[in-house]
Scaffold this motif. Structure first.
Motif, short mmCIF file in Angstrom:
data_model
loop_
_atom_site.label_atom_id
_atom_site.label_comp_id
_atom_site.label_asym_id
_atom_site.label_seq_id
_atom_site.Cartn_x
_atom_site.Cartn_y
_atom_site.Cartn_z
N ARG A 79 0.84 -1.21 0.00
CA ARG A 79 0.00 0.00 0.00
C ARG A 79 0.87 1.26 0.00
N TYR A 80 1.96 1.23 0.74
CA TYR A 80 2.86 2.38 0.78
C TYR A 80 3.55 2.60 -0.57
N ILE A 81 3.97 1.51 -1.20
CA ILE A 81 4.62 1.63 -2.51
C ILE A 81 3.62 2.09 -3.57
N SER A 82 2.38 1.62 -3.45
CA SER A 82 1.36 1.95 -4.46
C SER A 82 1.10 3.46 -4.53
N VAL A 83 1.29 4.16 -3.43
CA VAL A 83 1.09 5.62 -3.43
C VAL A 83 1.98 6.28 -4.48
N PHE A 84 3.25 5.94 -4.46
CA PHE A 84 4.19 6.56 -5.40
C PHE A 84 4.11 5.92 -6.79
N LEU A 85 3.64 4.67 -6.86
CA LEU A 85 3.39 4.06 -8.17
C LEU A 85 2.28 4.80 -8.90
N ILE A 120 7.13 15.45 -3.36
CA ILE A 120 7.46 14.16 -2.76
C ILE A 120 7.25 14.22 -1.25
N PHE A 121 7.68 15.34 -0.64
CA PHE A 121 7.50 15.52 0.80
C PHE A 121 6.01 15.55 1.14
N GLY A 122 5.22 16.25 0.32
CA GLY A 122 3.78 16.34 0.56
C GLY A 122 3.10 14.99 0.51
N LEU A 123 3.45 14.17 -0.49
CA LEU A 123 2.88 12.83 -0.60
C LEU A 123 3.26 11.97 0.60
N ALA A 124 4.53 12.03 0.98
CA ALA A 124 5.02 11.23 2.11
C ALA A 124 4.33 11.65 3.42
N ALA A 125 4.20 12.96 3.62
CA ALA A 125 3.59 13.46 4.86
C ALA A 125 2.10 13.13 4.90
N TYR A 126 1.41 13.33 3.77
CA TYR A 126 -0.04 13.09 3.71
C TYR A 126 -0.37 11.62 3.98
N TYR A 127 0.27 10.73 3.22
CA TYR A 127 -0.03 9.31 3.38
C TYR A 127 0.66 8.72 4.60
N GLY A 128 1.70 9.39 5.06
CA GLY A 128 2.33 8.98 6.31
C GLY A 128 1.39 9.16 7.49
N ILE A 129 0.47 10.11 7.37
CA ILE A 129 -0.55 10.33 8.41
C ILE A 129 -1.76 9.44 8.18
N TYR A 130 -2.20 9.37 6.92
CA TYR A 130 -3.45 8.65 6.62
C TYR A 130 -3.35 7.14 6.74
N LEU A 131 -2.29 6.55 6.21
CA LEU A 131 -2.22 5.08 6.13
C LEU A 131 -2.24 4.37 7.50
#
Length: 217
Positions: A79-85, A120-131
């Motif tokens: 699921r974490y990899i799929s975010v950036f995929l 990249i930081f925004g995606l990591a921070a957003y999904y780092g909170i949500y997932l």
């Protein structure tokens, strides 16, 4: 891992047609700046990660997956990899749309897509909170959380930018941070953002694994 990622793509093939339309709308609406590409890359994971989770909930796929001899940590990692995929697929679709538009010589000047470290930081921070919330409570209980987070972020950022443009920056607390970044090269700032993004994502992944391993179905 490959099979899990392929599953998430194949179950929502029709969504890619919607993605092309989305990329086209953003490219036309924000042709004067780089927001079209940025929004496409950011919105793609939102749509596809949410849809993949929705399909799993609807078809009880999650229950099947955890009953198989697959480590839960692998399901979390997928699921974490799929975010950036999906973010990468969004970038590809945006490039295709802009390329076709330029090929037919539409009277619109489109901006080129540049993947900024802040994205990249925004995606990591957003999904780092949500997932971690998703793995704790499941899709049904967190879909509205994701919705509120996404639109809260979108309107919050635009409001802050508008306020800065109108009133200027006068945040004494942020001044040392602003000075710190101003005194560094672009490469140094980009590297720091990517490193922090990576650390946030790794920490979030570790939390999600711990939560998911202890979760009962």
């Amino acid at each position: 891992m490959y099979s899990l990622l392929l599953k998430d793509i194949l179950v929502q093939k029709k969504q890619f047609l919607y993605g092309i339309l989305l990329a086209a709308v953003y490219s036309f609406a924000f042709s004067s700046n780089n927001l079209g590409g940025v929004l496409t890359v950011f919105v793609f994971p939102y749509i596809f990660v949410l849809t993949a989770a929705s399909y799993e909930e609807k078809n009880k796929a999650e229950m099947i997956l955890i009953s198989l001899p697959i480590k839960r940590s692998l399901l979390v990692m997928e699921r974490y990899i799929s975010v950036f995929l999906f973010a990468a697929l969004g970038a590809i679709e945006y490039i295709i749309v802009v390329g076709v538009a330029n090929l037919v010589e539409l009277p619109i000047k489109f901006s080129t897509l540049t993947i900024e470290p802040v994205l990249i930081f925004g995606l990591a921070a957003y999904y780092g909170i949500y997932l971690p919330l998703y793995f704790k409570f499941g899709y049904i209980k967190t879909r509205w959380v994701n919705f509120v987070m996404f639109f809260g972020l979108f309107f919050g950022v635009t409001s802050v930018i508008s306020a800065i443009n109108k009133y200027g920056i006068n945040f004494k607390i942020l001044n040392p941070l602003i000075t710190f970044f101003k005194n560094q090269s672009n490469i140094a700032v980009a590297s720091e953002l990517i490193i922090v993004a990576f650390l946030i994502y790794v920490l979030s992944y570790a939390i999600s694994v711990k939560i998911y391993n202890s979760r009962e179905f």
